[in-house]
Design an enzyme around this catalytic site. Structure first.
Site, PDB file in Angstrom:
ATOM      1  CB  SER A  48      -0.945   0.016   1.208  1.00 30.86           C
ATOM      2  OG  SER A  48      -1.907  -1.014   1.111  1.00 30.86           O
ATOM      3  N   GLY A 222      -4.440  -2.012  -0.785  1.00 35.83           N
ATOM      4  CA  GLY A 222      -3.601  -1.659  -1.915  1.00 35.83           C
ATOM      5  C   GLY A 222      -3.371  -0.161  -1.965  1.00 35.83           C
ATOM      6  N   GLY A 224      -2.976   3.820  -3.736  1.00 33.99           N
ATOM      7  CA  GLY A 224      -3.578   4.723  -4.705  1.00 33.99           C
ATOM      8  C   GLY A 224      -4.992   5.172  -4.410  1.00 33.99           C
ATOM      9  CB  CYS A 249      -7.308  -1.102   3.424  1.00 32.40           C
ATOM     10  SG  CYS A 249      -6.385   0.452   3.502  1.00 32.40           S
ATOM     11  CG  LEU A 250      -7.860  -0.129  -2.936  1.00 31.96           C
ATOM     12  CD1 LEU A 250      -8.304   1.303  -3.159  1.00 31.96           C
ATOM     13  CD2 LEU A 250      -6.633  -0.440  -3.789  1.00 31.96           C
ATOM     14  CD  GLN A 253     -10.311   3.483   0.389  1.00 33.62           C
ATOM     15  OE1 GLN A 253      -9.742   3.514  -0.707  1.00 33.62           O
ATOM     16  NE2 GLN A 253      -9.724   3.858   1.510  1.00 33.62           N
ATOM     17  CE1 TYR A 294      -7.839   9.941  -2.860  1.00 32.37           C
ATOM     18  CE2 TYR A 294      -5.989   8.520  -2.320  1.00 32.37           C
ATOM     19  CZ  TYR A 294      -6.526   9.569  -3.033  1.00 32.37           C
ATOM     20  OH  TYR A 294      -5.742  10.242  -3.933  1.00 32.37           O
ATOM     21  CG  HIS A 334      -4.630  -3.078   7.427  1.00 30.63           C
ATOM     22  ND1 HIS A 334      -4.332  -3.799   6.295  1.00 30.63           N
ATOM     23  CD2 HIS A 334      -4.630  -1.780   7.052  1.00 30.63           C
ATOM     24  CE1 HIS A 334      -4.158  -2.977   5.277  1.00 30.63           C
ATOM     25  NE2 HIS A 334      -4.334  -1.744   5.711  1.00 30.63           N
ATOM     26  CD  GLU A 336      -4.040  -7.001   7.645  1.00 31.04           C
ATOM     27  OE1 GLU A 336      -3.445  -6.051   7.126  1.00 31.04           O
ATOM     28  OE2 GLU A 336      -5.305  -7.084   7.678  1.00 31.04           O
TER      29      GLU A 336
END
Length: 364
Positions: A48, A222, A224, A249-250, A253, A294, A334, A336
């Site tokens: 990430s 991930g 971006g 996370c990503l 989204q 984000y 996260h 994990e």
């Protein structure tokens, strides 16, 4: 050997001086900061952070060395690494390398002696900051935006399958992880809970996933801007409406985008292992590990079908979503927890329970 001066030149006009860690190597990237006291190896190998220059706010980094265990990917993807003080004499029974040796092995541009407090203040005040690590303090950074195709550089190219070694009285459930830059700890957590795991590329189609006959699908973390992957929304929606689905996370989204929500950029992101999150169902507050710039925009959540399951205690941003009628759940943090506390590991158990009943496969 005499230490060589290096410089971090920012697009804000600021220049910070430090010392090279390892051989000088120029780099550019977005500046971010991580507040974790430990876990620098996991941070360095978290996909990430691709194309980002990471500042560790804890003043001493490298004191327990680097080992063969705590890699979150095959190799680091970050653009650069900045610390206040680097430890040259690590002390830990699992240590195999010093911080500098790891930086040199993977050719990561890095500086020590950076005023990380001042740099963190700049990032907090300016928000989106880009910079260059260089030998020349007059060498201005060119990069001013995030690569919209950054996920394609960290995602695997061909699927990989891992079999669980956990004892079971019935066939192991099969989870497909869509890799947007997944951390190895995500797969390891599922394997430890008795699941077989297949990792697939980020652009794997619904038909291809259907051929793998999964019991559940997980969309990984991930790098971006999630809206740069908006073209995947129809595929993600089809997958998440067919199978029990979890996003991290990503991935959280992207599931939200696929179901009609929008995302927005935070002023300076959440990166560290000490972020408090409230479970709105139980009222409990958990300390979480996070790494994102984000968030899902609360005002755009389609509340007719979804409810917000978790919120950030500090800024009230959306930290989790659950569908009202389908087995769909997502979290911004996260579970994990590598690095970080294990307060939210039960999220994986909750996900698996959505498709396991007395050892039988159940599809949504």
């Amino acid at each position: 050997m005499q230490e060589m001066n290096g410089y971090l030149v920012l697009n804000t006009g600021d220049v910070l001086e430090g010392k090279w860690l390892g051989k000088p190597k120029y780099t550019e990237g977005e500046l971010v900061f991580n507040t974790a006291m430990t876990g620098y190896q996991e941070v360095m190998t978290d996909p990430s952070y691709a194309d980002q220059i990471v500042t560790m706010t804890y003043p001493l980094i490298g004191n327990y060395g680097c080992n063969d265990i705590d890699f979150e990917s095959i190799k680091p993807s970050l653009a650069g690494f900045l610390v206040s003080t680097s430890s040259d004499n690590p002390d830990h029974y699992e240590s195999k390398q010093t911080l500098v040796e790891m930086l040199e092995q993977y050719q990561i541009p890095a500086l020590s002696g950076i005023d990380t407090r001042a740099l963190t203040r700049i990032i907090r005040e300016e928000g989106e900051v880009y910079g260059k690590i260089t030998n020349d303090p007059s060498d201005q950074p060119v990069k001013t935006s995030v690569n919209p195709n950054i996920v394609s550089t960290v995602s695997i190219k061909e699927k990989k399958t891992f079999k669980t070694e956990a004892p079971a009285k019935h066939p192991a459930p099969h989870v497909v992880v869509i890799d947007f830059g997944y951390k190895h700890s995500i797969a390891n957590s599922l394997l430890a809970l008795g699941c077989d795991v297949t990792i697939v590329p980020f652009d794997t189609t619904f038909i291809e996933i259907q051929s793998l006959d999964p019991d559940g699908v997980l969309l990984s973390n991930g790098p971006g801007d999630p809206e740069s992957l908006d073209y995947l929304s129809p595929n993600i929606k089809q997958i998440s409406e067919q199978y029990p689905t979890m996003g991290i996370c990503l991935g959280h989204q992207l599931v939200a985008l696929a179901h009609g929500a929008k995302t927005k950029r935070l002023p300076y992101g959440h990166r560290g292992s000490n972020h408090p999150v409230k479970d709105l169902l139980t009222g409990k507050v958990m300390i979480t590990s996070q790494n994102h710039g984000y968030v899902v925009d609360y005002d755009t959540v389609p509340f007719s079908d979804w409810y917000v399951s978790h919120v950030n205690v500090n800024d009230k941003s959306v930290e989790g979503l659950k569908h009202k009628s389908k087995p769909l759940m997502t979290v911004q943090f996260h579970p994990e927890a590598h690095p970080g506390p294990i307060d939210t590991h039960h999220i994986f158990v909750d996900f698996i329970q959505q498709f396991i009943t007395k050892g039988e496969k159940q599809h949504a």
